[in-house]
Design a protein around this motif. Structure first.
Motif, PDB file in Angstrom:
ATOM      1  N   ARG A 207       0.805  -1.211   0.000  1.00  0.00           N
ATOM      2  CA  ARG A 207       0.000   0.000   0.000  1.00  0.00           C
ATOM      3  C   ARG A 207       0.852   1.280   0.000  1.00  0.00           C
ATOM      4  O   ARG A 207       0.877   2.050   0.951  1.00  0.00           O
ATOM      5  CB  ARG A 207      -0.947  -0.018   1.198  1.00  0.00           C
ATOM      6  N   LEU A 208       1.503   1.538  -1.132  1.00  0.00           N
ATOM      7  CA  LEU A 208       2.262   2.784  -1.240  1.00  0.00           C
ATOM      8  C   LEU A 208       1.345   4.003  -1.191  1.00  0.00           C
ATOM      9  O   LEU A 208       1.812   5.116  -0.928  1.00  0.00           O
ATOM     10  CB  LEU A 208       3.066   2.817  -2.550  1.00  0.00           C
ATOM     11  N   ASP A 209       0.053   3.788  -1.442  1.00  0.00           N
ATOM     12  CA  ASP A 209      -0.893   4.906  -1.397  1.00  0.00           C
ATOM     13  C   ASP A 209      -1.082   5.438   0.012  1.00  0.00           C
ATOM     14  O   ASP A 209      -1.666   6.510   0.207  1.00  0.00           O
ATOM     15  CB  ASP A 209      -2.246   4.492  -1.971  1.00  0.00           C
TER      16      ASP A 209
ATOM     17  N   GLY B  50      -0.379   4.329  -5.921  1.00  0.00           N
ATOM     18  CA  GLY B  50      -1.053   5.574  -5.543  1.00  0.00           C
ATOM     19  C   GLY B  50      -1.888   6.138  -6.672  1.00  0.00           C
ATOM     20  O   GLY B  50      -2.598   5.420  -7.367  1.00  0.00           O
ATOM     21  N   GLY B  51      -1.813   7.458  -6.853  1.00  0.00           N
ATOM     22  CA  GLY B  51      -2.562   8.095  -7.928  1.00  0.00           C
ATOM     23  C   GLY B  51      -4.025   8.322  -7.643  1.00  0.00           C
ATOM     24  O   GLY B  51      -4.804   8.673  -8.536  1.00  0.00           O
ATOM     25  N   LEU B  52      -4.427   8.167  -6.382  1.00  0.00           N
ATOM     26  CA  LEU B  52      -5.845   8.278  -6.049  1.00  0.00           C
ATOM     27  C   LEU B  52      -6.365   9.709  -6.143  1.00  0.00           C
ATOM     28  O   LEU B  52      -7.571   9.923  -6.285  1.00  0.00           O
ATOM     29  CB  LEU B  52      -6.104   7.710  -4.655  1.00  0.00           C
ATOM     30  N   GLN B  53      -5.461  10.689  -6.079  1.00  0.00           N
ATOM     31  CA  GLN B  53      -5.921  12.076  -6.207  1.00  0.00           C
ATOM     32  C   GLN B  53      -6.628  12.308  -7.539  1.00  0.00           C
ATOM     33  O   GLN B  53      -7.541  13.127  -7.635  1.00  0.00           O
ATOM     34  CB  GLN B  53      -4.744  13.041  -6.049  1.00  0.00           C
ATOM     35  N   GLY B  54      -6.208  11.570  -8.558  1.00  0.00           N
ATOM     36  CA  GLY B  54      -6.808  11.736  -9.871  1.00  0.00           C
ATOM     37  C   GLY B  54      -8.251  11.277  -9.945  1.00  0.00           C
ATOM     38  O   GLY B  54      -8.991  11.664 -10.860  1.00  0.00           O
TER      39      GLY B  54
ATOM     40  N   PRO C  14      -0.005  12.034   2.667  1.00  0.00           N
ATOM     41  CA  PRO C  14      -1.176  12.662   2.043  1.00  0.00           C
ATOM     42  C   PRO C  14      -0.868  13.495   0.810  1.00  0.00           C
ATOM     43  O   PRO C  14      -1.739  13.697  -0.031  1.00  0.00           O
ATOM     44  CB  PRO C  14      -1.757  13.546   3.158  1.00  0.00           C
ATOM     45  N   LEU C  15       0.362  13.987   0.680  1.00  0.00           N
ATOM     46  CA  LEU C  15       0.705  14.835  -0.459  1.00  0.00           C
ATOM     47  C   LEU C  15       1.554  14.110  -1.492  1.00  0.00           C
ATOM     48  O   LEU C  15       1.426  14.334  -2.686  1.00  0.00           O
ATOM     49  CB  LEU C  15       1.452  16.097   0.009  1.00  0.00           C
ATOM     50  N   VAL C  16       2.442  13.268  -1.028  1.00  0.00           N
ATOM     51  CA  VAL C  16       3.393  12.604  -1.919  1.00  0.00           C
ATOM     52  C   VAL C  16       3.276  11.098  -1.682  1.00  0.00           C
ATOM     53  O   VAL C  16       4.058  10.507  -0.958  1.00  0.00           O
ATOM     54  CB  VAL C  16       4.839  13.064  -1.662  1.00  0.00           C
ATOM     55  N   SER C  17       2.290  10.486  -2.310  1.00  0.00           N
ATOM     56  CA  SER C  17       2.038   9.075  -2.043  1.00  0.00           C
ATOM     57  C   SER C  17       2.474   8.214  -3.222  1.00  0.00           C
ATOM     58  O   SER C  17       2.881   8.706  -4.269  1.00  0.00           O
ATOM     59  CB  SER C  17       0.551   8.843  -1.752  1.00  0.00           C
ATOM     60  N   GLY C  18       2.356   6.926  -3.023  1.00  0.00           N
ATOM     61  CA  GLY C  18       2.635   5.989  -4.096  1.00  0.00           C
ATOM     62  C   GLY C  18       4.095   5.945  -4.509  1.00  0.00           C
ATOM     63  O   GLY C  18       4.994   6.300  -3.756  1.00  0.00           O
ATOM     64  N   ASN C  19       4.317   5.525  -5.741  1.00  0.00           N
ATOM     65  CA  ASN C  19       5.687   5.435  -6.243  1.00  0.00           C
ATOM     66  C   ASN C  19       6.339   6.804  -6.384  1.00  0.00           C
ATOM     67  O   ASN C  19       7.571   6.913  -6.434  1.00  0.00           O
ATOM     68  CB  ASN C  19       5.710   4.704  -7.586  1.00  0.00           C
ATOM     69  N   LYS C  20       5.529   7.878  -6.438  1.00  0.00           N
ATOM     70  CA  LYS C  20       6.095   9.229  -6.566  1.00  0.00           C
ATOM     71  C   LYS C  20       6.984   9.579  -5.377  1.00  0.00           C
ATOM     72  O   LYS C  20       7.965  10.302  -5.515  1.00  0.00           O
ATOM     73  CB  LYS C  20       4.976  10.265  -6.696  1.00  0.00           C
ATOM     74  N   PHE C  21       6.640   9.083  -4.206  1.00  0.00           N
ATOM     75  CA  PHE C  21       7.456   9.302  -3.014  1.00  0.00           C
ATOM     76  C   PHE C  21       8.879   8.833  -3.272  1.00  0.00           C
ATOM     77  O   PHE C  21       9.857   9.539  -2.985  1.00  0.00           O
ATOM     78  CB  PHE C  21       6.834   8.546  -1.836  1.00  0.00           C
TER      79      PHE C  21
END
Length: 315
Positions: free
Chosen positions: A39-41, A297-301, A45-52
């Motif tokens: 669960r990288l998501d 991640g990517g749930l913000q989208g 809260p701001l920088v989640s997922g693989n982007k972190f």
């Protein structure tokens, strides 16, 4: 699990524990397959997922080299733009987002968030955007904004791959297969460089076309990454191409959430999980196989996606 319950102090270089959540569905018991999702998501809260992981060494390096300004590229709904905007603010630096297409008001949720963090936008029409990596466009941007640290679209570069190589930990060596969605390829390259011996790697392309195979090979070669012996790319689960979707995908995502409480996004993780479950149903994996799927991640989208498509995807 609650979204973002980890919410660690914002220091990208501090090692963090990422939970692996077991998926419990009748089909898995029937086929005798074990499926967990990393669960990288839940990271931040701001920088989640693989982007972190793709940003951690880039931003730390920019700070160390004395840069005050970060410039990057992305579309209007880009997870990368969202993550860079949030991370750069936490680093007390300036952010410039070069956005594909014309400015449109009102801003969508992704760009609204980025603007609120202080990111400055520079719009390029689609023809000009295709030349974004040319010396002419970069010189033009430098003449407008001054010196900046450049992070490419999607964030994939040497430092991003280094960060992505840290997604897996020692405990993950128990899994037979590691599965991940593919966009620009940085995450799959990082995972390929850190697999345990005899682990397989499954990549699910969000892009339409066979070209992704050559692009990943070239990425491995340029970064001196040995391709795992058991590495496969599946490009039949793109649902029309990047940022495209079909009703069957949305139905699957909603059903998956209702049964597991794990939210997915329609660009990457939804397509990956659809592919994994389809392979399981069709006996692609031998009985007893343990799979670890990476939630990037990517749930913000999902917020903007819901507004445009009148859907109710959780985020």
């Amino acid at each position: 699990m609650d979204i973002y319950k980890l919410n660690p102090p914002f220091d990208l270089l501090i090692p963090i524990h990422i939970p692996n959540q077991k998926v419990q569905l009748p089909i898995l018991e029937e086929k005798q397959i074990t499926l967990f999702i990393k669960r990288l998501d839940l990271i931040h809260p701001l920088v989640s997922g693989n982007k972190f992981f793709k940003l951690k060494y880039n931003l730390s390096n920019a700070k160390a080299e004395g840069y005050k300004r970060i410039l990057t590229f992305g579309g209007a709904f880009s997870n990368h733009i969202h993550a860079v905007a949030g991370a750069v603010k936490e680093f007390d630096m300036e952010a410039i987002g070069v956005i594909r297409g014309e400015e449109t008001e009102p801003l969508n949720p992704t760009l609204s968030f980025a603007k609120e963090t202080g990111m400055e936008f520079h719009y390029l029409d689609r023809n000009r955007y295709r030349l974004k990596n040319s010396s002419g466009v970069l010189r033009e941007l430098e003449s407008i904004y001054g010196s900046f640290y450049l992070i490419p679209e999607g964030g994939t570069n040497v430092l991003a791959i280094k960060g992505a190589s840290e997604i897996l930990n020692k405990e993950d060596a128990e899994f037979d297969q590691i599965a991940v969605s593919i966009g620009t390829g940085g995450t799959v390259a990082g995972l390929a460089s850190s697999l345990a011996e005899n682990q397989g790697l499954l990549g699910f392309s969000s892009l339409k076309g066979d070209f992704i195979h050559k692009e990943i090979v070239n990425l491995f070669i340029s970064n001196k990454i040995k391709s795992p012996e058991n590495f496969q790319i599946f490009n039949e689960y793109h649902f029309g191409g990047y940022a495209k979707h079909k009703e069957i995908l949305i139905d699957f995502m909603m059903d998956f959430f209702n049964k597991t409480a794990i939210p997915l996004d329609p660009i990457y993780t939804g397509k990956m999980l659809f592919g994994i479950m389809d392979l399981i149903k069709n006996d692609f994996f031998k009985k007893g196989t343990k799979i670890l799927a990476i939630h990037t991640g990517g749930l913000q989208g999902n917020i903007g996606f819901n507004q445009i498509n009148d859907t109710r995807l959780p985020y």
